[in-house]
Scaffold this motif. Structure first.
Motif, PDB file in Angstrom:
ATOM      1  N   THR A 176       0.829  -1.238  -0.013  1.00 33.08           N
ATOM      2  CA  THR A 176      -0.017   0.112  -0.134  1.00 33.08           C
ATOM      3  C   THR A 176       0.747   1.297  -0.018  1.00 33.08           C
ATOM      4  OG1 THR A 176      -1.678  -1.119   1.285  1.00 33.08           O
ATOM      5  CG2 THR A 176      -1.757   1.196   1.248  1.00 33.08           C
ATOM      6  N   VAL A 177       0.569   2.166  -0.711  1.00 36.59           N
ATOM      7  CA  VAL A 177       1.181   3.522  -0.868  1.00 36.59           C
ATOM      8  C   VAL A 177       0.943   4.448   0.345  1.00 36.59           C
ATOM      9  CG1 VAL A 177       1.745   5.510  -2.014  1.00 36.59           C
ATOM     10  CG2 VAL A 177       1.600   3.468  -3.283  1.00 36.59           C
ATOM     11  N   VAL A 178       1.620   4.651   1.158  1.00 34.59           N
ATOM     12  CA  VAL A 178       1.374   5.553   2.468  1.00 34.59           C
ATOM     13  C   VAL A 178       2.284   6.923   2.371  1.00 34.59           C
ATOM     14  CG1 VAL A 178       2.086   5.594   5.088  1.00 34.59           C
ATOM     15  CG2 VAL A 178       1.380   3.488   3.648  1.00 34.59           C
ATOM     16  N   LYS A 179       1.665   8.016   2.806  1.00 34.93           N
ATOM     17  CA  LYS A 179       2.114   9.333   3.052  1.00 34.93           C
ATOM     18  C   LYS A 179       1.663   9.926   4.381  1.00 34.93           C
ATOM     19  CE  LYS A 179       2.341  13.760   1.012  1.00 34.93           C
ATOM     20  NZ  LYS A 179       1.487  14.887   0.242  1.00 34.93           N
ATOM     21  N   LEU A 180       2.703  10.287   4.999  1.00 35.41           N
ATOM     22  CA  LEU A 180       2.497  10.972   6.498  1.00 35.41           C
ATOM     23  C   LEU A 180       3.225  12.344   6.418  1.00 35.41           C
ATOM     24  CD1 LEU A 180       1.532  11.008   9.331  1.00 35.41           C
ATOM     25  CD2 LEU A 180       3.504   9.909   9.907  1.00 35.41           C
ATOM     26  N   ALA A 181       2.457  13.338   6.437  1.00 32.22           N
ATOM     27  CA  ALA A 181       2.730  14.526   6.624  1.00 32.22           C
ATOM     28  C   ALA A 181       2.132  15.501   7.812  1.00 32.22           C
ATOM     29  CB  ALA A 181       2.567  15.270   5.338  1.00 32.22           C
ATOM     30  N   VAL A 182       2.936  16.639   8.139  1.00 26.95           N
ATOM     31  CA  VAL A 182       2.757  17.418   9.152  1.00 26.95           C
ATOM     32  C   VAL A 182       2.268  18.982   8.556  1.00 26.95           C
ATOM     33  CG1 VAL A 182       3.106  18.762  11.418  1.00 26.95           C
ATOM     34  CG2 VAL A 182       3.847  16.398  10.914  1.00 26.95           C
ATOM     35  N   TYR A 183       1.075  19.363   8.898  1.00 26.13           N
ATOM     36  CA  TYR A 183       0.728  20.745   8.262  1.00 26.13           C
ATOM     37  C   TYR A 183       0.564  21.794   9.393  1.00 26.13           C
ATOM     38  CZ  TYR A 183      -0.146  17.880   4.251  1.00 26.13           C
ATOM     39  OH  TYR A 183      -0.139  17.123   3.357  1.00 26.13           O
ATOM     40  N   ASN A 184       0.883  23.082   9.244  1.00 30.60           N
ATOM     41  CA  ASN A 184       0.519  24.178  10.056  1.00 30.60           C
ATOM     42  C   ASN A 184      -0.988  24.285  10.007  1.00 30.60           C
ATOM     43  OD1 ASN A 184       0.168  25.714   7.680  1.00 30.60           O
ATOM     44  ND2 ASN A 184       2.250  26.848   7.931  1.00 30.60           N
ATOM     45  N   LEU A 185      -1.270  25.426  10.730  1.00 33.00           N
ATOM     46  CA  LEU A 185      -2.895  25.666  10.897  1.00 33.00           C
ATOM     47  C   LEU A 185      -3.549  26.403   9.363  1.00 33.00           C
ATOM     48  CD1 LEU A 185      -3.387  26.940  14.515  1.00 33.00           C
ATOM     49  CD2 LEU A 185      -3.971  24.740  13.326  1.00 33.00           C
ATOM     50  N   VAL A 186      -2.549  26.968   8.699  1.00 36.61           N
ATOM     51  CA  VAL A 186      -2.945  27.321   7.475  1.00 36.61           C
ATOM     52  C   VAL A 186      -3.143  26.457   6.457  1.00 36.61           C
ATOM     53  CG1 VAL A 186      -2.344  29.447   5.658  1.00 36.61           C
ATOM     54  CG2 VAL A 186      -1.839  29.687   8.247  1.00 36.61           C
ATOM     55  N   GLY A 187      -2.721  25.121   6.634  1.00 36.01           N
ATOM     56  CA  GLY A 187      -2.906  23.978   5.525  1.00 36.01           C
ATOM     57  C   GLY A 187      -1.536  24.007   4.691  1.00 36.01           C
ATOM     58  N   GLN A 188      -0.400  24.729   5.140  1.00 34.58           N
ATOM     59  CA  GLN A 188       0.949  24.320   4.420  1.00 34.58           C
ATOM     60  C   GLN A 188       1.672  23.062   5.116  1.00 34.58           C
ATOM     61  OE1 GLN A 188       2.299  28.248   5.805  1.00 34.58           O
ATOM     62  NE2 GLN A 188       1.993  28.811   3.667  1.00 34.58           N
ATOM     63  N   GLN A 189       2.365  22.512   4.194  1.00 36.25           N
ATOM     64  CA  GLN A 189       2.986  20.905   4.783  1.00 36.25           C
ATOM     65  C   GLN A 189       4.174  21.909   5.198  1.00 36.25           C
ATOM     66  OE1 GLN A 189       3.073  17.756   2.220  1.00 36.25           O
ATOM     67  NE2 GLN A 189       5.238  17.500   2.504  1.00 36.25           N
ATOM     68  N   VAL A 190       4.415  21.044   6.435  1.00 34.83           N
ATOM     69  CA  VAL A 190       5.669  21.699   7.008  1.00 34.83           C
ATOM     70  C   VAL A 190       6.692  20.592   6.940  1.00 34.83           C
ATOM     71  CG1 VAL A 190       5.023  23.439   8.604  1.00 34.83           C
ATOM     72  CG2 VAL A 190       5.237  21.226   9.389  1.00 34.83           C
ATOM     73  N   VAL A 191       6.480  19.122   6.923  1.00 39.21           N
ATOM     74  CA  VAL A 191       7.738  18.209   6.753  1.00 39.21           C
ATOM     75  C   VAL A 191       6.565  16.951   6.160  1.00 39.21           C
ATOM     76  CG1 VAL A 191       7.354  17.744   9.152  1.00 39.21           C
ATOM     77  CG2 VAL A 191       9.265  17.141   7.800  1.00 39.21           C
ATOM     78  N   ALA A 192       7.211  16.236   5.426  1.00 41.39           N
ATOM     79  CA  ALA A 192       6.718  14.803   5.094  1.00 41.39           C
ATOM     80  C   ALA A 192       7.542  13.844   5.924  1.00 41.39           C
ATOM     81  CB  ALA A 192       6.858  14.589   3.769  1.00 41.39           C
ATOM     82  N   LEU A 193       6.873  13.016   6.648  1.00 36.46           N
ATOM     83  CA  LEU A 193       7.563  12.164   7.653  1.00 36.46           C
ATOM     84  C   LEU A 193       7.813  10.931   6.884  1.00 36.46           C
ATOM     85  CD1 LEU A 193       5.700  13.191  10.970  1.00 36.46           C
ATOM     86  CD2 LEU A 193       8.070  13.958  10.188  1.00 36.46           C
ATOM     87  N   ALA A 194       6.876  10.381   6.158  1.00 36.36           N
ATOM     88  CA  ALA A 194       7.079   9.044   5.314  1.00 36.36           C
ATOM     89  C   ALA A 194       6.313   8.921   4.191  1.00 36.36           C
ATOM     90  CB  ALA A 194       6.214   7.846   6.472  1.00 36.36           C
ATOM     91  N   GLY A 195       6.729   8.087   3.348  1.00 30.02           N
ATOM     92  CA  GLY A 195       6.199   8.195   1.909  1.00 30.02           C
ATOM     93  C   GLY A 195       6.739   6.837   1.335  1.00 30.02           C
ATOM     94  N   GLY A 196       5.784   6.313   0.533  1.00 28.22           N
ATOM     95  CA  GLY A 196       6.318   4.933  -0.154  1.00 28.22           C
ATOM     96  C   GLY A 196       5.479   3.908  -0.001  1.00 28.22           C
ATOM     97  N   VAL A 197       5.805   2.817  -0.323  1.00 23.03           N
ATOM     98  CA  VAL A 197       5.151   1.535  -0.373  1.00 23.03           C
ATOM     99  C   VAL A 197       5.212   0.821   0.862  1.00 23.03           C
ATOM    100  CG1 VAL A 197       4.473  -0.502  -1.500  1.00 23.03           C
ATOM    101  CG2 VAL A 197       4.877   1.546  -2.799  1.00 23.03           C
ATOM    102  N   ARG A 198       4.489   0.368   1.599  1.00 24.83           N
ATOM    103  CA  ARG A 198       4.768  -0.169   3.157  1.00 24.83           C
ATOM    104  C   ARG A 198       3.661  -1.580   3.053  1.00 24.83           C
ATOM    105  NH1 ARG A 198       7.310   3.350   6.822  1.00 24.83           N
ATOM    106  NH2 ARG A 198       8.345   4.617   5.587  1.00 24.83           N
ATOM    107  N   GLU A 199       4.075  -2.382   3.663  1.00 21.50           N
ATOM    108  CA  GLU A 199       3.432  -3.950   4.090  1.00 21.50           C
ATOM    109  C   GLU A 199       2.595  -3.449   5.047  1.00 21.50           C
ATOM    110  OE1 GLU A 199       3.330  -6.528   2.133  1.00 21.50           O
ATOM    111  OE2 GLU A 199       4.773  -5.617   0.892  1.00 21.50           O
TER     112      GLU A 199
END
Length: 66
Positions: free
Chosen positions: A1-24
């Motif tokens: 499964t393709v996974v993406k985990l990101a953190v956003y500020n209150l305005v909706g701007q992505q501040v960091v992508a923590l994980a991405g890619g294919v995971r079991e």
């Protein structure tokens, strides 16, 4: 499964992508040091994270405390 985990500020701007890619399927643990994508420490306060796994999407609020 393709996974993406990101953190956003209150305005909706992505501040960091923590994980991405294919995971079991399974349970994973991730440590985040409270820094943005450029390595700068973020201020204490409210942020959101968004976890996408296949067609499922989960958004939750988080508090960063320094």
């Amino acid at each position: 499964t393709v996974v993406k985990l990101a953190v956003y500020n209150l305005v909706g701007q992505q501040v960091v992508a923590l994980a991405g890619g294919v995971r079991e399927a399974g349970t994973y643990t991730l440590d985040w040091d409270g820094r943005d994508a450029a390595g700068h420490a973020l201020a204490s306060g409210a942020y959101f994270y968004r976890l996408e796994a296949g067609t499922q999407v989960e958004e939750r609020k988080l508090m960063l405390l320094r």
